[in-house]
Design a protein around this motif. Sequence first.
Motif, mmCIF file in Angstrom:
data_model
loop_
_atom_site.group_PDB
_atom_site.id
_atom_site.type_symbol
_atom_site.label_atom_id
_atom_site.label_comp_id
_atom_site.label_asym_id
_atom_site.label_seq_id
_atom_site.Cartn_x
_atom_site.Cartn_y
_atom_site.Cartn_z
ATOM 1 N N UNK A 185 -44.921 13.925 40.916
ATOM 2 C CA UNK A 185 -43.542 13.549 40.572
ATOM 3 C C UNK A 185 -43.385 13.408 39.064
ATOM 4 N N UNK A 186 -44.424 12.866 38.421
ATOM 5 C CA UNK A 186 -44.386 12.757 36.965
ATOM 6 C C UNK A 186 -44.397 14.139 36.320
ATOM 7 N N UNK A 187 -45.253 15.017 36.837
ATOM 8 C CA UNK A 187 -45.351 16.368 36.290
ATOM 9 C C UNK A 187 -44.058 17.149 36.477
ATOM 10 N N UNK A 188 -43.364 16.907 37.582
ATOM 11 C CA UNK A 188 -42.092 17.606 37.816
ATOM 12 C C UNK A 188 -41.110 17.340 36.677
ATOM 13 N N UNK A 189 -41.221 16.159 36.069
ATOM 14 C CA UNK A 189 -40.323 15.795 34.975
ATOM 15 C C UNK A 189 -40.849 16.260 33.621
ATOM 16 N N UNK A 190 -42.156 16.064 33.382
ATOM 17 C CA UNK A 190 -42.714 16.313 32.058
ATOM 18 C C UNK A 190 -43.301 17.703 31.881
ATOM 19 N N UNK A 191 -43.965 18.225 32.929
ATOM 20 C CA UNK A 191 -44.623 19.531 32.852
ATOM 21 C C UNK A 191 -44.283 20.342 34.101
ATOM 22 N N UNK A 192 -43.032 20.716 34.275
ATOM 23 C CA UNK A 192 -42.622 21.394 35.509
ATOM 24 C C UNK A 192 -43.370 22.687 35.770
ATOM 25 N N UNK A 193 -43.890 23.329 34.728
ATOM 26 C CA UNK A 193 -44.629 24.580 34.927
ATOM 27 C C UNK A 193 -45.983 24.335 35.584
ATOM 28 N N UNK A 194 -46.427 23.083 35.631
ATOM 29 C CA UNK A 194 -47.751 22.786 36.196
ATOM 30 C C UNK A 194 -47.786 22.971 37.695
ATOM 31 N N UNK A 195 -46.657 22.752 38.359
ATOM 32 C CA UNK A 195 -46.625 22.758 39.816
ATOM 33 C C UNK A 195 -45.774 23.908 40.332
ATOM 34 N N UNK A 196 -46.277 24.577 41.354
ATOM 35 C CA UNK A 196 -45.504 25.637 41.987
ATOM 36 C C UNK A 196 -44.455 25.012 42.896
ATOM 37 N N UNK A 197 -43.219 25.501 42.853
ATOM 38 C CA UNK A 197 -42.186 24.942 43.719
ATOM 39 C C UNK A 197 -42.596 25.040 45.191
ATOM 40 N N UNK A 207 -53.485 19.171 33.226
ATOM 41 C CA UNK A 207 -54.298 19.442 32.039
ATOM 42 C C UNK A 207 -54.081 20.857 31.539
ATOM 43 N N UNK A 208 -54.016 21.810 32.460
ATOM 44 C CA UNK A 208 -53.806 23.206 32.064
ATOM 45 C C UNK A 208 -52.431 23.407 31.444
ATOM 46 N N UNK A 209 -51.415 22.794 32.039
ATOM 47 C CA UNK A 209 -50.048 22.996 31.555
ATOM 48 C C UNK A 209 -49.776 22.249 30.254
ATOM 49 N N UNK A 210 -50.394 21.085 30.102
ATOM 50 C CA UNK A 210 -50.080 20.230 28.955
ATOM 51 C C UNK A 210 -50.993 20.461 27.764
ATOM 52 N N UNK A 211 -52.157 21.086 27.992
ATOM 53 C CA UNK A 211 -53.081 21.331 26.896
ATOM 54 C C UNK A 211 -54.157 20.279 26.751
ATOM 55 N N UNK A 212 -54.500 19.597 27.847
ATOM 56 C CA UNK A 212 -55.572 18.599 27.830
ATOM 57 C C UNK A 212 -56.914 19.312 27.923
ATOM 58 N N UNK A 213 -57.804 19.054 26.964
ATOM 59 C CA UNK A 213 -59.102 19.712 26.944
ATOM 60 C C UNK A 213 -60.003 19.276 28.082
#
Length: 219
Positions: free
Chosen positions: A103-115, A130-136
């Motif tokens: 739910x958090x990712x849907x708001x901040x990193x929507x590309x992280x999750x497939x609809x 991590x992949x969508x936001x750039x976390x090492x």
Amino acid sequence: MTATASTTLAMLLADSRLPAGAHVSSGALEAALRDGLDPAATGDYLAGRMATIVPVEAGTAVVARRLARHGGDLEGLRREWAARTPSSAQREVSYALGDGLQRLADQLWPAAMSPGAARRPRPIVLGLIAAAAGLGAEDLVRLVAYDDAQTVAAALLKLEPGDPRQATALVLAACAHLEPRVAEIAALTDPTRIPCAGAPLIDGWAESQSQMPRRLFRA
């Protein structure tokens, strides 16, 4: 979202004030204490988690991050994680925590999750974020370790109120236990190579806690 430093992302995701529902878990400490675990042995409890449960969770997150970046079978990864997480109670709370993160990712990193994607456990959702936001990868491993230790330490202060400074020292000591393995876990690429050390006593406590009629924590 603009680009954010990996360290900043790790601090954000490790923040206990993050609206993702992590407060529902004690890492099975509540049941362990009721079963007779000495609160003074919480450091040993954390060290045990760092040798067993945390490498599974961190390894799963790292591989999920790689699969999200390069393509791969997330469902196969989920099965590998489930095979290394035999406690149904621990799997269930992981899905609940994954829902909160999603739910958090849907708001901040929507590309992280497939609809419309199926529910995923917390370490896989973390890896996708991590992949969508750039976390090492190494920051991701340390995040998983810190979050696990902080979850238990925060629960300890609610279950057996004591000196918060001592609880903080437990978190630092626990993370130090995993530090020699950070690079090894961060380099994982194959789901079948994720660590698989078992923690049957913790699994049993997790199952017991899920059945408690009166409890402070879900798991």
